[in-house]
Motif scaffolding. Structure first.
Motif, PDB file in Angstrom:
ATOM      1  N   UNK A  31      26.235 -38.465 -24.033  1.00 16.57           N
ATOM      2  CA  UNK A  31      27.000 -37.221 -24.075  1.00 16.57           C
ATOM      3  C   UNK A  31      27.128 -36.600 -22.689  1.00 16.57           C
ATOM      4  N   UNK A  32      28.382 -36.358 -22.284  1.00 20.53           N
ATOM      5  CA  UNK A  32      28.624 -35.708 -20.996  1.00 20.53           C
ATOM      6  C   UNK A  32      28.539 -34.203 -21.212  1.00 20.53           C
ATOM      7  N   UNK A  33      27.526 -33.583 -20.622  1.00 22.85           N
ATOM      8  CA  UNK A  33      27.314 -32.160 -20.865  1.00 22.85           C
ATOM      9  C   UNK A  33      28.119 -31.282 -19.923  1.00 22.85           C
ATOM     10  N   UNK A  34      28.331 -31.794 -18.700  1.00 22.51           N
ATOM     11  CA  UNK A  34      29.184 -31.048 -17.783  1.00 22.51           C
ATOM     12  C   UNK A  34      29.678 -31.982 -16.696  1.00 22.51           C
ATOM     13  N   UNK A  35      30.700 -31.552 -15.984  1.00 24.84           N
ATOM     14  CA  UNK A  35      31.234 -32.349 -14.879  1.00 24.84           C
ATOM     15  C   UNK A  35      31.501 -31.428 -13.707  1.00 24.84           C
TER      16      UNK A  35
END
Lengths: 394, 356
Positions: A31-35
């Motif tokens: 899961x990508x939580x932020x970029x």
């Protein structure tokens, strides 16, 4: 775990859009939580799981993406500038407590010009949220963030007798850590010691006395495997968690130490380093890969749909599993050492499901049935009181 | 009592004592009947009148006693006298206290509002969730809030000393006892006693070692579900949870299942719903953080090791389990920004939900 897109590109070719990449990562369980955009790079913050230490490095994330997109992993070459001497001519490694350290590798790199890191290296280390220290320390961190395998560099001249002894600490011993903290050691803790004294708290933190600094010329690179439970207990006891202990306590790849050592030696050759001829590898009881039998009908029985046999074979192979067809519908699957999470057939079913895509599994209502076994106990029934309110504290 | 109080021919001390007692008893009875000043006056005369009062007569009787008994008898009469006087005085005081009159009520004061309570939103929401599962044939089980390490972790396939435990910040009571960090121990307790088919939900309080902030609380409500039977599949898990979420949110919402890790399920899945506030269209959305999805359920197929731990053969039976935070889900459903509101017990907040 912070992941740099440029760093991933060292391992696979990315020819698709960022939203598609992020969506794919989400849907295979990363899961990508932020970029965040940073100096021409994109840094993703990915939620990793406690059972997947292999995803705590760019190689592991790239391997997952390669399997998801059907891409090959790029091979990386690590050329060495070698001297005539063997590692064993200069250093001696002894494992006294192989229950806590089943494998220990080392290589010596001479004549390094220790100094600030070049831009490319400094940027990568800083992108991970770490501080650039010097080129040698940054190289060890580079190997860690690349491969998830923690390594450590000692100043060879500061190791008394050129000896590395891996043993439990003795009563009354202490160690001044890299952070300048005095650690009182106990006999359950594993240390790296030279002829005289502990020089590092194994897998957790190095000692100040043997640290690499400006005056260092020759370096001893440690690349080992430590027992996860021992690292966890020690880390808790001394209240220290480092990037290294975080990985070791989840389980490192026991097959990887020689590669990590070579990789570091090769990178150090950029700073004038010349390495000894071969990695000194102490591995008294080599382990065998686990093998798990996977029945094809078990996949459909657990997931509720038929998955192509060919898909199963391709997915597991691209993840690094060795898959052999034993008989019709039954596979013998050899588990690579970096997948410490795979222990049963159900774990392999999850791998197949993950890459098949949870979204493609149909949604079905279970067959009708009613369970009349339980009647919630009286106390949790919500009784209205005289004022018409229901108590929350029931 | 047959004795005559007014007899005049007493000559010994024993009888005299009894006589004093009789007068005291009779006075007590009469004094209880006193309602107004008139009856008080009459009673006083009856006992204390200087000419014909009972006490006067008693003093007269002293003569009939032997000389050495006289002082003692005199003391007894005086004791009775002062008792009677005290009682009469206090009654008189009471009768003199004036009653409140209507004139003292200030009719210009504003009325006092009476706050009626209302069902607590978390309770209401829990019932809403329970109703959906009850119609699907689930029954409701419960278990203790203080658990052992075995039920909270060990039986659920957490290896000892594994970092996986870090995700469940635990409040320990002793080495072995703890406040349950999830409702999952109830799964184990149910499966130990009940053989498949099993179809339960178990709501309850759970505890975490966490400082309260808008999305975290040290105590909150969870609801867990478990289905175990022959031929239960991941497709059934998806079907059940999709039906549940679509019924709960009463609208078309987008749902996604994505791989996750829980020690007690394999394969595991987290379930996200598309952000109810921005629908994935606001990069700066405060509710979903701009990613467009909100995690709402943890779920998965019951881990074969968990089934083995409760003596259910994973080759014959399979099952799925799921869990959600009731407060957290209520936050999304009611679009509440801060979970702490639920526990501040501000009636203005709490009473709104009963109207829904």
């Amino acid at each position: 775990m912070k992941v740099s897109l440029n760093w991933i590109k060292d391992y696979i070719k990315i020819s698709f859009s960022l939203p598609r990449l992020i969506d794919k990562l989400d849907m295979i369980g990363l899961l990508v939580e932020s970029r965040e955009e940073r100096e021409g790079d994109i840094i993703l913050d990915i939620e990793t799981h406690a059972n997947r230490p292999d995803t705590l490095g760019h190689l592991g994330i790239a391997r997952e993406l390669a399997a998801a997109f059907g891409l090959p992993l790029k091979e990386q070459k690590w050329p060495l500038a070698e001297i005539e001497q063997k590692t064993s001519d200069i250093a001696d490694i002894q494992i006294w407590d192989d229950d806590l350290c089943p494998r220990y590798c080392g290589i010596v790199v001479r004549d390094i010009q220790v100094g600030p890191s070049p831009d490319w290296l400094r940027k990568k280390i800083e992108a991970m949220g770490s501080k650039s220290v010097n080129n040698v320390v940054d190289v060890t961190n580079y190997v860690l963030f690349s491969t998830a395998h923690p390594i450590h560099a000692f100043d060879l001249d500061k190791l008394a007798g050129g000896k590395i002894i891996v043993r439990r600490a003795k009563k009354g011993e202490s160690l001044k850590s890299l952070d300048g903290e005095d650690i009182r050691l106990t006999s359950e803790m594993l240390v790296i010691a030279d002829k005289v004294k502990p020089v590092a708290l194994a897998g957790v933190i190095g000692g100040e006395g043997s640290a690499v600094g400006e005056e260092t010329h020759d370096v001893f690179i440690e690349s080992a495997y430590f027992d996860p439970v021992s690292i966890r207990k020690t880390g808790k006891k001394v209240s220290i968690q480092t990037d290294a202990s975080y990985r070791f306590e989840r389980g490192a790849d026991i097959s990887f130490p020689p590669h990590a050592a070579l990789m570091a030696a090769s990178l150090l050759s950029q700073f004038g380093g010349k390495s000894t001829k071969e990695v000194l590898d102490v591995y008294p009881k080599p382990r065998k890969n686990k093998t798990i039998v996977l029945r094809h009908n078990r996949i459909s029985k657990l997931l509720g749909l038929e998955i192509d046999e060919d898909f199963t074979f391709r997915t597991l192979s691209s993840l690094g599993f060795q898959v052999e067809n034993q008989q019709q519908g039954v596979w013998q699957v050899k588990i690579p050492f970096f997948r410490v999470d795979i222990e049963r057939e159900a774990d392999l079913v999850e791998e197949v499901a993950r890459f098949y895509g949870y979204e493609k599994i149909p949604a079905e209502i279970p067959p009708p049935g009613r369970d009349r076994t339980h009647k919630r106990s009286e106390k949790s029934e919500n009784k209205q009181d005289a004022t018409g309110s229901l108590p929350l504290w029931i | 009592m047959a004795r005559k109080i007014k007899g005049r021919t007493l000559s010994n001390m024993k009888d005299f004592k009894l006589k004093i007692e009789d007068y005291k008893g009779a006075f007590r009875k009469s004094v209880a009947q006193v309602k107004d000043k008139k009856s008080l006056h009459e009673l006083r005369n009856l006992y204390l009148s200087r000419k014909r009062g009972h006490l006067r007569l008693l003093f007269d009787e002293l003569k009939t006693l032997k000389p050495d008994e006289k002082p003692k008898a005199g003391q007894l009469i005086n004791g009775l006298k002062s008792y009677i006087q005290k009682r009469l005085q206090s009654i008189e005081k009471k009768l003199q206290t004036p009653k409140k009159t209507l004139k003292e009520i200030d009719l210009t004061l504003p009325g006092r509002e009476r706050y009626w309570g209302a069902p607590h939103p978390v309770v209401l929401f829990q019932e809403e969730i329970e109703k959906i599962f009850l119609t699907m044939g689930f029954s409701i089980a419960d278990g203790p809030e203080i658990e052992t390490d075995y039920y909270n972790f060990g039986a659920l396939n957490f290896p000892p000393h594994h970092p996986a435990r870090d995700d469940w910040d635990t409040l320990y009571i002793s080495d072995d006892l703890l406040l349950r960090t999830h409702t999952s121990p109830v799964q184990i307790r149910v499966m130990e006693k009940q053989k498949p088919p099993i179809r339960i939900i178990n709501p309850g309080k759970v505890f975490r070692k966490e400082a309260p902030d808008p999305t975290h609380l040290p105590m909150f409500f969870q609801l867990e579900g478990l289905v175990v039977d022959r031929d239960i599949t991941f497709a059934h898990l998806k079907g059940t949870l999709e039906y549940f979420l679509k019924t709960l949110f009463q609208e078309k919402i987008n749902i996604r299942f994505r791989p996750a890790f829980f020690p007690f399920t394999e394969p595991s899945a987290e379930v996200d719903i598309e952000c109810t506030v921005c629908k994935g269209k606001n990069k700066n959305c405060r509710v979903c953080g701009g990613e467009g999805w909100m995690e709402i359920l943890g779920s998965g197929m019951v881990d074969p090791q968990v089934l083995k731990n409760v003596n259910i053969d994973p080759e014959q039976y399979s099952g799925f389990a799921f869990g959600l935070g009731i407060d957290r889900t209520a936050m999304f459903a009611y679009e509440i920004q801060d979970m702490r509101y639920f526990y501040e017990n501000d009636l203005r907040f709490i009473r709104q939900f009963a109207l829904k």
